[in-house]
Scaffold this motif. Structure first.
Motif: not given
Length: 242
Positions: A24-46
């Motif tokens: 049911x995800x739209x294309x925009x939802x997958x782009x939003x998940x890219x934002x979430x991935x960046x947040x998770x990676x930022x935490x892990x790199x810190x």
């Protein structure tokens, strides 16, 4: 008989099938998940930066935030381009924003040396303000004034992606040696954590520290988190939505 009826109900074709949410995800939802991935990676790199005492990981953590802002900018454009919007997408966007622009900047502040008890109070206040600001927007967006295209005219309080400014200040400070004393763990000769214990003494945290009472110190620069959080939850401050 009860067993047969139960089996019949579970095989009902009207029940949602496996992975139906993903479909049911739209294309925009997958782009939003890219934002979430960046947040998770930022935490892990810190966290990796603190464990290895290597600022290269810290800069990787910094870079994840502006990339997350880019994804946050694009998901709305993609949604309008595809003429698709949903309550799921709205909630997904808020959760991704909270990860990338609420929790991650606070953890970066901790990684840069804001580790006194009063620092933690301010960082926690900042995170709670970001969470409250996103929740308020989701709860009131239907009542906010819109233009002829149905687009919300303004934000109440500063949008949470503006915390990118704080991340920029921290990155500038680390780049110019205003936070971390160590630069490379290979030059340590006093054990694996000896220089770590020295890295965040007052002279190695930008702006030093101030003592309120004996045992209660804080770093003045952490107040930028408090100011940012307060601006986010302000209802009188109205920012035109681009």
């Amino acid at each position: 008989m009860a067993t047969k009826q139960l089996k019949r109900k579970t095989s009902d074709p009207e029940l949602p099938s496996r992975f139906s949410m993903v479909r049911s995800f739209q294309l925009a939802d997958f782009v939003t998940l890219g934002n979430a991935v960046c947040g998770c990676l930022s935490l892990m790199f810190a966290m990796k930066a603190l464990l290895t005492q290597n600022t290269d990981f810290l800069f990787s953590s910094f870079w994840c935030i502006p990339i997350g802002v880019l994804f946050d900018f694009l998901d709305g454009r993609v949604a309008r381009w595809r003429n698709t919007s949903s309550l799921l997408g709205q909630e997904l966007d808020s959760l991704a924003d909270f990860c990338s622009f609420g929790i991650a900047p606070a953890v970066l502040g901790f990684a840069c040396g804001f580790q006194k008890m009063l620092d933690l109070v301010v960082l926690t206040y900042f995170v709670c303000c970001g969470l409250a600001r996103l929740a308020r927007y989701n709860a009131t967006v239907a009542a906010l004034p819109t233009d002829q295209n149905g687009k919300v005219k303004y934000f109440e309080g500063t949008p949470i992606p503006t915390t990118l400014v704080i991340v920029g200040v921290l990155a500038y400070g680390v780049h110019h040696g205003k936070f971390w004393r160590f630069a490379n763990p290979m030059f340590q000769h006093e054990g694996p954590f000896a220089s770590f214990s020295q890295a965040f003494t007052p002279e190695f945290v930008w702006g030093g520290e101030i003592s309120i009472l004996p045992g209660y110190e804080f770093h003045p620069l952490v107040l930028m988190y408090g100011i940012s959080g307060t601006l986010m939850i302000s209802r009188r401050l109205r920012i035109p939505k681009p």
